[in-house]
Enzyme design. Sequence first.
Site, PDB file in Angstrom:
ATOM      1  N   CYS A   2       9.980  -2.541   4.573  1.00 60.49           N
ATOM      2  CA  CYS A   2      10.134  -2.593   6.020  1.00 60.49           C
ATOM      3  C   CYS A   2       9.752  -3.992   6.500  1.00 60.49           C
ATOM      4  CB  CYS A   2       9.283  -1.593   6.788  1.00 60.49           C
ATOM      5  SG  CYS A   2       9.654   0.111   6.398  1.00 60.49           S
ATOM      6  N   ARG A  27      13.723  -6.704   3.075  1.00 63.04           N
ATOM      7  CA  ARG A  27      12.559  -5.830   2.937  1.00 63.04           C
ATOM      8  C   ARG A  27      12.910  -4.354   3.148  1.00 63.04           C
ATOM      9  NH1 ARG A  27       7.760  -8.896   3.521  1.00 63.04           N
ATOM     10  NH2 ARG A  27       6.640  -6.996   3.981  1.00 63.04           N
ATOM     11  N   TRP A  74      12.750   0.613   5.387  1.00 64.22           N
ATOM     12  CA  TRP A  74      12.912   1.196   4.055  1.00 64.22           C
ATOM     13  C   TRP A  74      12.198   2.534   4.139  1.00 64.22           C
ATOM     14  CZ3 TRP A  74       9.940   3.027   0.001  1.00 64.22           C
ATOM     15  CH2 TRP A  74      10.607   3.183  -1.228  1.00 64.22           C
ATOM     16  N   ASN A 100       4.970  -0.961   9.469  1.00 65.74           N
ATOM     17  CA  ASN A 100       5.261  -1.129   8.043  1.00 65.74           C
ATOM     18  C   ASN A 100       4.040  -0.623   7.293  1.00 65.74           C
ATOM     19  OD1 ASN A 100       5.883  -2.083   5.469  1.00 65.74           O
ATOM     20  ND2 ASN A 100       5.281  -4.183   5.930  1.00 65.74           N
ATOM     21  N   GLY A 101       4.225   0.369   6.429  1.00 67.47           N
ATOM     22  CA  GLY A 101       3.092   0.906   5.683  1.00 67.47           C
ATOM     23  C   GLY A 101       3.185   2.418   5.607  1.00 67.47           C
ATOM     24  N   GLU A 493      14.426  -7.227 -19.166  1.00 56.70           N
ATOM     25  CA  GLU A 493      14.782  -7.820 -17.875  1.00 56.70           C
ATOM     26  C   GLU A 493      16.291  -7.717 -17.629  1.00 56.70           C
ATOM     27  OE1 GLU A 493      13.368  -8.546 -15.310  1.00 56.70           O
ATOM     28  OE2 GLU A 493      14.581 -10.014 -14.260  1.00 56.70           O
ATOM     29  N   LYS A 497      18.051  -5.761 -14.503  1.00 60.84           N
ATOM     30  CA  LYS A 497      18.997  -6.407 -13.572  1.00 60.84           C
ATOM     31  C   LYS A 497      20.243  -5.542 -13.410  1.00 60.84           C
ATOM     32  CE  LYS A 497      16.948  -8.580 -12.005  1.00 60.84           C
ATOM     33  NZ  LYS A 497      15.589  -8.912 -12.230  1.00 60.84           N
ATOM     34  N   GLU A 500      19.455  -2.185 -11.471  1.00 56.99           N
ATOM     35  CA  GLU A 500      19.099  -2.200 -10.055  1.00 56.99           C
ATOM     36  C   GLU A 500      20.245  -2.619  -9.152  1.00 56.99           C
ATOM     37  OE1 GLU A 500      15.916  -4.822  -8.780  1.00 56.99           O
ATOM     38  OE2 GLU A 500      16.453  -6.288 -10.296  1.00 56.99           O
ATOM     39  N   HIS A 516      14.691   4.160 -34.110  1.00 61.92           N
ATOM     40  CA  HIS A 516      13.745   5.270 -33.935  1.00 61.92           C
ATOM     41  C   HIS A 516      14.122   6.159 -32.751  1.00 61.92           C
ATOM     42  CE1 HIS A 516      11.251   3.421 -36.983  1.00 61.92           C
ATOM     43  NE2 HIS A 516      11.542   2.273 -36.397  1.00 61.92           N
ATOM     44  N   LYS A 615      12.839  -5.613  -1.289  1.00 61.28           N
ATOM     45  CA  LYS A 615      12.345  -6.777  -2.023  1.00 61.28           C
ATOM     46  C   LYS A 615      10.847  -6.686  -2.294  1.00 61.28           C
ATOM     47  CE  LYS A 615      12.761 -10.877  -3.774  1.00 61.28           C
ATOM     48  NZ  LYS A 615      13.342 -10.896  -5.125  1.00 61.28           N
TER      49      LYS A 615
HETATM   50  O1  M6R Z   1       7.039  -9.463  -5.685  1.00 56.38           O
HETATM   51  P1  M6R Z   1       6.690  -8.927  -7.047  1.00 56.38           P
HETATM   52  O2  M6R Z   1       6.980  -9.919  -8.122  1.00 56.38           O
HETATM   53  O3  M6R Z   1       5.290  -8.436  -7.135  1.00 56.38           O
HETATM   54  O4  M6R Z   1       7.649  -7.711  -7.245  1.00 56.38           O
HETATM   55  C1  M6R Z   1       7.568  -6.893  -8.366  1.00 56.38           C
HETATM   56  C2  M6R Z   1       8.781  -6.009  -8.491  1.00 56.38           C
HETATM   57  O5  M6R Z   1       8.889  -5.166  -7.382  1.00 56.38           O
HETATM   58  C3  M6R Z   1      10.064  -6.823  -8.614  1.00 56.38           C
HETATM   59  O6  M6R Z   1      10.007  -7.726  -9.659  1.00 56.38           O
HETATM   60  C4  M6R Z   1      11.266  -5.883  -8.817  1.00 56.38           C
HETATM   61  O7  M6R Z   1      11.176  -5.255 -10.054  1.00 56.38           O
HETATM   62  C5  M6R Z   1      12.572  -6.663  -8.686  1.00 56.38           C
HETATM   63  N1  M6R Z   1      13.451  -6.046  -7.743  1.00 56.38           N
HETATM   64  C6  M6R Z   1      13.315  -6.787  -9.951  1.00 56.38           C
HETATM   65  O8  M6R Z   1      14.466  -7.538  -9.813  1.00 56.38           O
END
Ligand code: M6R
Length: 620
Positions: A2, A27, A74, A100-101, A493, A497, A500, A516, A615
Amino acid sequence: MCGIVGYVGFRSAADFLMEGLHRLEYRGYDSAGIAVQQGDRIVVRRQVGQVQELSDLLTRKPVSGSVGIGHTRWATHGETTETNCHPHVGGDGHVVVVHNGVIENHDTLRDWLQQLGYVFHSQTDTEVVAHLIAHHLDEQQRLNGDSDLPAVCLNAVRAALQQIHGTYGLGILFRDCPDMILAARCGSPLVIGVGDDEYFLASDSGPLVGYTKEVVYLSDNELAVLQKDRLQIEHRTTGNVAPAIQTLEQVASDIERGDFEHYMLKEIYEQPHTIENALRGRLDEDEATAVIGGLNLTAQQLRQIDRVVLTACGTSWHAGLVGEYLLEEFARLPTEVEYASELRYRNPPISDRTLVFAITQSGETADTLAAMRECRRKGHPTLAICNVVGSTIAREADGGIYLHAGPEIGVASTKAFTSQVTVLTLLALYLGRMRHLSHPAGKRIIRQLQEMPETIEKTLRCHEQVQEIADRYWQFDNYLYLGRLYNFPVALEGALKLKEISYIHAEGYPAAEMKHGPIALVDEKTPSVFVIPRGGIHPKVVSNMEEVKARRGPVIAIACQDDAEVARIADDVICVPDVEEYLQPLVCAIPLQLLAYHVALLRGCNVDRPRNLAKSVTVE
Ligand code: M6R
């Protein structure tokens, strides 16, 4: 998650709020809304969907006024319906709130307020806050009358905050006090921009860029009164606080997309530059070590460290895994990488000689912050590797290292990952040179690092090749990502990517671990992406690739130019420059970012704003 904005001054509030919401949209983008003081009432406009849809609504139904608040959501409590959109109205409309929270005791408060006669229209925890403030406002007015309305409103908010448990960044308007915003923070970030006869409020500094360079970061338990010619901040227990004004370094181009179609692509292409920024001024060729100024620990204290704990979430956790390999190889320091969401509730033994690092792009991730606080509470020096200057984690850490990568706006983290890995390489070099790493070995690492920006530039030339491969593979629904040693975290990673932003099921595994279990998934409809640049155990990974091919699994390989062996087995090869093994995560991450990007585009996904994500994950 948010984003909230606020404005009090002389401009059109709606214009600032809408621009700010566009900038904060990363956000959260389930719905958006604004509230503006217009004459003797507060006009609220809310819309499900992205901020642009709210803009369209405002074109049809404009609002005018120079005091207002806004929100991009969000969803946590309640679906993405119009009634659940912020801002929320309390009482009979005399209080309006954005939040926000998460209010943890919202159920109890809701029951109590309902018994008092308050009628709820939404399922959100925020509406509870709005009614609670309205309730205390009535009480205050009954007891004290209306003689000093700003003070009455302030007292009402103070009383309401006493009853709330949970996290909040709040922006509050009062219908009968139309020239004022109250802002309160506990656990969710808020920054105030200081102008001439105007103040701005936002969840992060993005909306303030271009409006002011002077900012004040609110701390937890602070409550601010914003009027166009007055800023007053008080702390819940210590009373009035002198605003600590800091200078904002960002410029408008940092947060613009430029000629790129998406922020994600812009940020992928920024990597030669962001890696250069992470290295700038941090290489000491004479001493063959890194220069790391912000740890706030003496060389003697650092030499006594005998263990490192890295804690993070998501992509930052993957960077931490690379960091583990680097710290153990260069500095011979036993290193553990902990999910912050686990560490915050676990009680692992951490000795006095353990150094804890929180790794985070945003500096606001709730779990990372909580894990860091838990370690600090136990008395451990806790440092941060962080991108966002002035973020909560950056401010609360005992010291740390900034990434200097500039704002990362695409929800999928790209340049932050490579900057984190670069900084962790510097850290490993620095701690290594205090221990076993020789001068020539340090020199060699420095030379390789200095070449990195150019090497990444060359790596980006694989873009066209990746695009062609994406054209052939985008319809598959399951993927495996496989790599070993330094490239195991890269495989994780790469899979993250793809998941997501394209909503494809993808799993990252150490290539040999596949036998395994995950090998059962291999068939002609499940491509495996092998991260297989040259290195010590290259032949072993080649065997793992053969095992997949033997089961008719399509293979995409990220490999070095002229690797005939890989070319013979793999269906498709994406070529990357040949670098030392410890630097391979930097080059191999790039084609995986591009692959995810193009597959997502071909599947019609919103690359910068993938569904269900935000984000900064500022809730638990
Ligand atoms: O801001 P941060 O690095 O603490 O965020 C951690 C994760 O939320 C962030 O890396 C998330 O996994 C990304 N969307 C991945 O692309």
